[in-house]
Scaffold this motif. Structure first.
Motif, mmCIF file in Angstrom:
data_model
loop_
_atom_site.group_PDB
_atom_site.id
_atom_site.type_symbol
_atom_site.label_atom_id
_atom_site.label_comp_id
_atom_site.label_asym_id
_atom_site.label_seq_id
_atom_site.Cartn_x
_atom_site.Cartn_y
_atom_site.Cartn_z
ATOM 1 N N VAL A 56 -3.939 4.093 -5.502
ATOM 2 C CA VAL A 56 -4.566 2.782 -5.373
ATOM 3 C C VAL A 56 -4.039 1.850 -6.452
ATOM 4 O O VAL A 56 -3.684 2.282 -7.556
ATOM 5 C CB VAL A 56 -6.106 2.898 -5.444
ATOM 6 N N GLY A 115 -1.548 -9.414 -0.484
ATOM 7 C CA GLY A 115 -1.356 -8.641 0.738
ATOM 8 C C GLY A 115 0.029 -8.853 1.331
ATOM 9 O O GLY A 115 0.668 -7.903 1.806
ATOM 10 N N PRO A 167 2.120 1.874 3.702
ATOM 11 C CA PRO A 167 0.690 1.567 3.610
ATOM 12 C C PRO A 167 0.229 1.614 2.149
ATOM 13 O O PRO A 167 0.402 2.619 1.475
ATOM 14 C CB PRO A 167 0.026 2.683 4.435
ATOM 15 N N ARG A 208 -3.130 0.363 -0.431
ATOM 16 C CA ARG A 208 -4.452 -0.215 -0.555
ATOM 17 C C ARG A 208 -4.684 -0.642 -2.002
ATOM 18 O O ARG A 208 -4.028 -0.146 -2.924
ATOM 19 C CB ARG A 208 -5.529 0.775 -0.111
ATOM 20 N N GLU A 236 -7.759 -2.292 -4.967
ATOM 21 C CA GLU A 236 -9.132 -2.623 -5.323
ATOM 22 C C GLU A 236 -9.122 -3.943 -6.086
ATOM 23 O O GLU A 236 -8.199 -4.220 -6.857
ATOM 24 C CB GLU A 236 -9.753 -1.498 -6.162
ATOM 25 N N GLY A 288 -8.030 -9.594 2.660
ATOM 26 C CA GLY A 288 -7.328 -8.346 2.388
ATOM 27 C C GLY A 288 -6.854 -7.622 3.622
ATOM 28 O O GLY A 288 -6.085 -6.659 3.532
ATOM 29 N N GLY A 324 -8.077 -5.408 5.622
ATOM 30 C CA GLY A 324 -8.288 -3.971 5.673
ATOM 31 C C GLY A 324 -7.658 -3.190 4.546
ATOM 32 O O GLY A 324 -7.779 -1.959 4.501
ATOM 33 N N ARG A 325 -7.002 -3.855 3.621
ATOM 34 C CA ARG A 325 -6.337 -3.158 2.512
ATOM 35 C C ARG A 325 -7.270 -2.896 1.335
ATOM 36 O O ARG A 325 -6.976 -2.067 0.488
ATOM 37 C CB ARG A 325 -5.147 -3.974 2.007
ATOM 38 N N VAL A 326 -8.364 -3.643 1.228
ATOM 39 C CA VAL A 326 -9.222 -3.539 0.050
ATOM 40 C C VAL A 326 -10.075 -2.274 0.147
ATOM 41 O O VAL A 326 -10.845 -2.103 1.086
ATOM 42 C CB VAL A 326 -10.127 -4.771 -0.098
ATOM 43 N N SER A 327 -9.922 -1.403 -0.831
ATOM 44 C CA SER A 327 -10.660 -0.135 -0.829
ATOM 45 C C SER A 327 -11.867 -0.165 -1.745
ATOM 46 O O SER A 327 -12.774 0.653 -1.594
ATOM 47 C CB SER A 327 -9.738 1.009 -1.252
ATOM 48 N N VAL A 331 -15.978 -0.493 1.944
ATOM 49 C CA VAL A 331 -15.463 -0.777 0.604
ATOM 50 C C VAL A 331 -16.448 -0.234 -0.424
ATOM 51 O O VAL A 331 -17.649 -0.481 -0.344
ATOM 52 C CB VAL A 331 -15.283 -2.296 0.400
#
Length: 409
Positions: free
Chosen positions: A168, A184, A193, A195, A197, A222, A224-227, A270
């Motif tokens: 991450v 992004g 891929p 991700r 934070e 984001g 869908g990338r923000v974890s 998230v």
């Protein structure tokens, strides 16, 4: 005049514009902490060194630890903390290229980026990675910082090769939707891929200039990338104008920001993480440092923040002590509540022949079942309880708990 039943076609037409509520839950295990280590201090032995330093602190200051623990659980917690520090001292490591690292010459940061990526690659190849690992890059505040941060990320990822599971990137000091969107776009250029934070450590990341809550728009940007959302204690409190003496996690200003984080992240897949304390357990201040850290960790847990930052190896002692105490203190009451669902269903919660398949009758109160099951799963993940102990007190296997926690039972 007697009324007639509603026409099914009319009802369907009236409700057609509605869709089912989409609840997205985070995948996998959540670490109890993130350890931030400046890139210049990261070596191949950093994980083992942190564990060894934590164990040394545990052995050297038994009275200081005993002073913060519940007396009836102290021996059990101490034993489990020791086992955790031996087996897995660090659950999440962040190699820091931001505030904790500074701004060395470009050639120095280039070399550190390549070197630390090689260390992570070695851990990956040797099978000794912590569950989560990554880097914190520089912010997008200025052109100089943007260019340096992207350059460091590029060097790191090029040297690393395929990122391991649990990799991450921490994106700090976010102030606008544009920054998230551009970041992004930059990640897309890597063709793999990735991700990240978001660090919530500016007032603009809570309320934007138009008076709207900012985080929901950050998450949308984001794609869908923000974890995760990680709180930054000191930048945020300074941004609120608080004096140094009042810059701490228990301040009401921090509670407001965390509440916004929590509500914004709910059902979005998230996770949220609390920030750090700079009251370190070192030298003559071990007792004070442990008392402060233990209390703040327990406070975070009570507020639903199950992860936080650790900045010093000795903080691992009170991190695990606080987490283990939190789960062990509640185990009997939580188990009784789960068993009550079984009793109200009129039978057992599982059929041993079918490896723990839960009956749908357990979901009469799914939100409560979800919370209780999630708590037991987190206890297993961090080592506070093992699977046999959970089965013994609840009558439920891990797969039963997972089904309840995901609302799929």
């Amino acid at each position: 005049m007697a009324r007639t039943s509603l026409d099914a076609v009319a009802v369907a037409a009236a409700t057609a514009r509605l869709s089912d509520v989409d609840r997205v839950l985070p995948d996998g295990r959540q670490p109890v902490h993130t350890c931030y280590v400046p890139a210049s201090k990261v070596t191949g032995d950093v994980l083992r060194d942190w564990g060894a330093q934590a164990l040394a602190a545990l052995d050297e200051h038994p009275d200081a630890l005993a002073a913060v623990l519940p007396e009836d659980l102290a021996p059990r917690i101490r034993e489990r903390v020791r086992a955790k520090l031996v087996a897995e001292p660090v659950e999440d490591l962040r190699i820091d290229f931001e505030d904790g690292y500074g701004a060395p010459a470009d050639e120095v940061e280039d070399a550190d980026a390549e070197r630390t990526a090689g260390i992570v690659a070695g851990w990956r190849d040797d099978g000794v990675l912590p569950p989560y690992v990554g880097l914190r890059m520089k912010s997008f505040d200025t052109r100089v910082l943007r260019e340096r941060g992207i350059r460091t990320l590029d060097i790191f990822l090029t040297a690393l090769g395929d990122p391991p599971p649990g990799f991450v990137i921490t994106f700090p000091k976010v102030t606008s939707v544009d920054q998230v969107e551009v970041f992004g776009d930059v990640l897309d250029l890597f063709g793999i891929p990735l991700r990240f934070e978001i660090q919530v450590e500016t007032t603009q990341s809570i309320v934007d200039p138009e008076g709207r809550l900012a985080i929901p728009r950050f998450l949308a940007a984001g794609r869908g990338r923000v974890s995760g959302l990680h709180f930054g204690t000191y930048d945020y409190t300074a941004g609120c104008g608080l004096g140094a003496a009042h810059q701490h996690l228990a301040h009401g200003a921090c509670d407001f920001a965390r509440n916004v984080m929590q509500v914004s992240a709910a059902n979005a897949g998230v996770r949220v993480s609390d920030g750090s304390t700079n009251v370190l357990p070192v030298g003559d201040a071990v007792a004070e440092g442990w008392r402060t850290h233990y209390g703040l960790v327990r406070r975070s847990l009570a507020h639903g923040f199950y992860q936080g930052w650790d900045l010093h190896p000795a903080q691992l002692v009170t991190r695990y002590a606080a987490v283990h105490a939190f789960y062990l203190e509640g185990v009997e009451a939580d188990a009784r509540r789960l068993k009550a669902y079984v009793e109200r269903a009129g039978g057992t919660a599982f059929d041993g022949a079918s490896a723990g398949k839960i009956t749908s009758a357990l979901l009469d109160e799914p939100a409560t079942a979800q919370a209780l099951s999630s708590s037991f799963l987190r206890a297993v993940d961090c080592g506070a309880l093992d699977e046999a102990e959970v089965l013994g007190v609840t009558g439920l296997r891990v797969e039963d708990l997972e089904a309840l926690a995901s609302r799929k039972a």
